[in-house]
Scaffold this motif. Structure first.
Motif, PDB file in Angstrom:
ATOM      1  N   GLU A  13     -10.321  26.424  12.757  1.00 19.95           N
ATOM      2  CA  GLU A  13     -10.308  26.758  14.187  1.00 19.95           C
ATOM      3  C   GLU A  13      -9.266  25.908  14.910  1.00 19.95           C
ATOM      4  OE1 GLU A  13     -14.365  26.209  15.293  1.00 19.95           O
ATOM      5  OE2 GLU A  13     -15.051  27.987  14.212  1.00 19.95           O
ATOM      6  N   THR A  14      -9.141  24.645  14.484  1.00 19.98           N
ATOM      7  CA  THR A  14      -8.105  23.768  15.050  1.00 19.98           C
ATOM      8  C   THR A  14      -6.722  24.276  14.674  1.00 19.98           C
ATOM      9  OG1 THR A  14      -9.594  21.866  14.869  1.00 19.98           O
ATOM     10  CG2 THR A  14      -7.251  21.400  15.153  1.00 19.98           C
ATOM     11  N   TYR A  15      -6.555  24.641  13.389  1.00 18.11           N
ATOM     12  CA  TYR A  15      -5.302  25.226  12.929  1.00 18.11           C
ATOM     13  C   TYR A  15      -4.957  26.475  13.744  1.00 18.11           C
ATOM     14  CZ  TYR A  15      -4.602  22.602   8.520  1.00 18.11           C
ATOM     15  OH  TYR A  15      -4.340  21.643   7.576  1.00 18.11           O
ATOM     16  N   GLU A  63     -17.140  22.068   7.846  1.00 17.52           N
ATOM     17  CA  GLU A  63     -16.061  21.229   8.382  1.00 17.52           C
ATOM     18  C   GLU A  63     -14.706  21.917   8.216  1.00 17.52           C
ATOM     19  OE1 GLU A  63     -16.311  17.421   6.501  1.00 17.52           O
ATOM     20  OE2 GLU A  63     -18.336  17.031   7.221  1.00 17.52           O
ATOM     21  N   GLU A  64     -14.538  22.619   7.100  1.00 17.56           N
ATOM     22  CA  GLU A  64     -13.277  23.330   6.853  1.00 17.56           C
ATOM     23  C   GLU A  64     -13.103  24.477   7.848  1.00 17.56           C
ATOM     24  OE1 GLU A  64     -10.740  24.839   2.955  1.00 17.56           O
ATOM     25  OE2 GLU A  64     -12.823  24.225   2.706  1.00 17.56           O
ATOM     26  N   LEU A  65     -14.209  25.126   8.202  1.00 15.85           N
ATOM     27  CA  LEU A  65     -14.150  26.194   9.209  1.00 15.85           C
ATOM     28  C   LEU A  65     -13.704  25.629  10.561  1.00 15.85           C
ATOM     29  CD1 LEU A  65     -17.345  28.248   8.303  1.00 15.85           C
ATOM     30  CD2 LEU A  65     -15.017  29.173   8.423  1.00 15.85           C
ATOM     31  N   LEU A  81      -3.950  32.068   7.381  1.00 20.33           N
ATOM     32  CA  LEU A  81      -5.012  31.275   8.012  1.00 20.33           C
ATOM     33  C   LEU A  81      -6.096  32.170   8.613  1.00 20.33           C
ATOM     34  CD1 LEU A  81      -3.283  28.320   9.910  1.00 20.33           C
ATOM     35  CD2 LEU A  81      -4.759  28.198   7.911  1.00 20.33           C
ATOM     36  N   ALA A  82      -5.667  33.242   9.264  1.00 23.00           N
ATOM     37  CA  ALA A  82      -6.626  34.160   9.873  1.00 23.00           C
ATOM     38  C   ALA A  82      -7.529  34.781   8.814  1.00 23.00           C
ATOM     39  CB  ALA A  82      -5.890  35.247  10.651  1.00 23.00           C
ATOM     40  N   GLN A  83      -6.942  35.146   7.665  1.00 22.51           N
ATOM     41  CA  GLN A  83      -7.721  35.758   6.587  1.00 22.51           C
ATOM     42  C   GLN A  83      -8.575  34.731   5.851  1.00 22.51           C
ATOM     43  OE1 GLN A  83      -7.956  39.177   5.860  1.00 22.51           O
ATOM     44  NE2 GLN A  83      -7.004  39.171   7.895  1.00 22.51           N
ATOM     45  N   ASP A  84      -8.066  33.518   5.708  1.00 22.65           N
ATOM     46  CA  ASP A  84      -8.817  32.471   5.007  1.00 22.65           C
ATOM     47  C   ASP A  84     -10.098  32.130   5.750  1.00 22.65           C
ATOM     48  OD1 ASP A  84      -8.854  30.833   2.685  1.00 22.65           O
ATOM     49  OD2 ASP A  84      -8.405  29.075   3.909  1.00 22.65           O
ATOM     50  N   TYR A  85     -10.107  32.366   7.054  1.00 23.76           N
ATOM     51  CA  TYR A  85     -11.321  32.117   7.835  1.00 23.76           C
ATOM     52  C   TYR A  85     -12.442  33.043   7.367  1.00 23.76           C
ATOM     53  CZ  TYR A  85     -14.004  30.615  11.916  1.00 23.76           C
ATOM     54  OH  TYR A  85     -14.954  30.054  12.725  1.00 23.76           O
ATOM     55  N   SER A  89     -17.505  33.605   4.004  1.00 19.22           N
ATOM     56  CA  SER A  89     -18.148  34.176   2.827  1.00 19.22           C
ATOM     57  C   SER A  89     -18.571  33.082   1.850  1.00 19.22           C
ATOM     58  CB  SER A  89     -17.184  35.155   2.139  1.00 19.22           C
ATOM     59  OG  SER A  89     -17.750  35.701   0.981  1.00 19.22           O
ATOM     60  N   PHE A  90     -17.724  32.068   1.714  1.00 20.88           N
ATOM     61  CA  PHE A  90     -18.023  30.936   0.842  1.00 20.88           C
ATOM     62  C   PHE A  90     -19.277  30.204   1.323  1.00 20.88           C
ATOM     63  CE2 PHE A  90     -16.306  27.438  -1.925  1.00 20.88           C
ATOM     64  CZ  PHE A  90     -15.950  28.231  -2.992  1.00 20.88           C
ATOM     65  N   ALA A  91     -19.389  30.035   2.624  1.00 17.11           N
ATOM     66  CA  ALA A  91     -20.559  29.367   3.200  1.00 17.11           C
ATOM     67  C   ALA A  91     -21.835  30.154   2.903  1.00 17.11           C
ATOM     68  CB  ALA A  91     -20.376  29.201   4.707  1.00 17.11           C
ATOM     69  N   ARG A  92     -21.767  31.470   3.054  1.00 17.37           N
ATOM     70  CA  ARG A  92     -22.940  32.304   2.753  1.00 17.37           C
ATOM     71  C   ARG A  92     -23.314  32.218   1.274  1.00 17.37           C
ATOM     72  NH1 ARG A  92     -20.394  35.653   6.649  1.00 17.37           N
ATOM     73  NH2 ARG A  92     -19.254  36.814   5.052  1.00 17.37           N
ATOM     74  N   ALA A  93     -22.312  32.161   0.409  1.00 20.00           N
ATOM     75  CA  ALA A  93     -22.573  32.059  -1.026  1.00 20.00           C
ATOM     76  C   ALA A  93     -23.271  30.744  -1.360  1.00 20.00           C
ATOM     77  CB  ALA A  93     -21.262  32.183  -1.809  1.00 20.00           C
ATOM     78  N   TYR A  94     -22.850  29.654  -0.722  1.00 18.24           N
ATOM     79  CA  TYR A  94     -23.536  28.371  -0.922  1.00 18.24           C
ATOM     80  C   TYR A  94     -24.996  28.470  -0.493  1.00 18.24           C
ATOM     81  CZ  TYR A  94     -19.678  25.250  -2.226  1.00 18.24           C
ATOM     82  OH  TYR A  94     -18.672  24.599  -2.891  1.00 18.24           O
ATOM     83  N   GLY A  95     -25.230  29.109   0.646  1.00 18.14           N
ATOM     84  CA  GLY A  95     -26.591  29.263   1.135  1.00 18.14           C
ATOM     85  C   GLY A  95     -27.461  30.032   0.161  1.00 18.14           C
ATOM     86  N   LEU A  96     -26.923  31.099  -0.405  1.00 18.44           N
ATOM     87  CA  LEU A  96     -27.682  31.896  -1.381  1.00 18.44           C
ATOM     88  C   LEU A  96     -27.877  31.124  -2.682  1.00 18.44           C
ATOM     89  CD1 LEU A  96     -26.048  35.343  -0.623  1.00 18.44           C
ATOM     90  CD2 LEU A  96     -28.492  34.826  -0.461  1.00 18.44           C
ATOM     91  N   ALA A  97     -26.895  30.321  -3.054  1.00 17.43           N
ATOM     92  CA  ALA A  97     -27.045  29.480  -4.247  1.00 17.43           C
ATOM     93  C   ALA A  97     -28.188  28.492  -4.061  1.00 17.43           C
ATOM     94  CB  ALA A  97     -25.745  28.746  -4.542  1.00 17.43           C
ATOM     95  N   VAL A  98     -28.262  27.891  -2.881  1.00 17.08           N
ATOM     96  CA  VAL A  98     -29.358  26.961  -2.573  1.00 17.08           C
ATOM     97  C   VAL A  98     -30.703  27.677  -2.696  1.00 17.08           C
ATOM     98  CG1 VAL A  98     -30.472  25.645  -0.724  1.00 17.08           C
ATOM     99  CG2 VAL A  98     -28.004  25.420  -1.105  1.00 17.08           C
TER     100      VAL A  98
END
Length: 208
Positions: A86-88, A80-82, A41-45, A50-59
């Motif tokens: 944080e809740t996890y 929302e997943e992030l 979980l700590a690493q998936d964060y 990184s996934f969010a940044r990739a979406y931003g660059l794709a846009v």
């Protein structure tokens, strides 16, 4: 057959290998050591950031309003997943403020960063889609779990129809892409993402 269906079928063996890692099977059976799930979980964060940044660059690389709108919705989904992570983290006693990125995570995030900075929109989407489709597929495969599984919430999140719809919306952008591109390059990036996912799961599969 749609291009994303072909890509999935060409790389199905890697999805099966991910399903059969000790980590994923440990989630299914509920016997994954708590420490391994905490590490994951700590690493998936890091990966989600990184996934969010990739979406931003794709846009930023799109001039198509429909694609921009869809990618923006997907970026919101990652946000929302992030928050969910944080809740996890609180539930699983993980301190994200002292979190350091691990080798398998860094290989994946470096790959995403390189692709999203230097390559085209279709190539970025091809590198991102495998994660979405794989997690949706894994969630469904794990759904027949034991009732008191401590990882029940994780399984329900990724097996849910709403997550599958997010994966499909990204796949639809690839299937409907009307500019020319190199299918072998797209498959190379798709396959590399699947390999990195497998490496990521294997990083938390060393337990007895």
């Amino acid at each position: 057959m749609l291009i994303t269906q072909k890509l999935w079928e060409r790389n199905y063996n890697l999805a099966s290998l991910s399903l059969n890692t000790k980590f994923v099977q440990g989630i299914k059976n509920g016997d994954l050591p708590k420490t391994k799930f905490q590490e994951y979980l700590a690493q998936d964060y890091f990966f989600l950031e990184s996934f969010a940044r990739a979406y931003g660059l794709a846009v930023s690389k799109s001039r198509n309003k429909k694609i921009i709108k869809t990618l923006s919705v997907l970026l919101s989904g990652v946000s929302e997943e992030l928050i969910l992570h944080e809740t996890y983290a609180k539930e699983w006693d993980i301190d994200l403020t002292t979190n350091l990125i691990g080798p398998a995570t860094k290989k994946y995030t470096d790959f995403l960063e390189e692709v999203s900075l230097n390559l085209s929109l279709i190539e970025i989407m091809s590198a991102m889609t495998p994660c979405m489709r794989l997690y949706s597929w894994l969630g469904k495969k794990l759904l027949n779990m034991i009732s008191d599984n401590p990882y029940k919430e994780w399984i329900l999140t990724y097996s849910d129809k709403s997550f599958d719809n997010l994966a499909k919306s990204l796949e639809n952008l690839i299937d409907e892409y009307d500019e020319s591109y190199d299918i072998e390059q797209v498959n190379f990036l798709y396959k590399r993402s699947m390999e990195l996912e497998l490496d990521f799961f294997n990083a938390y599969s060393s337990f007895s």
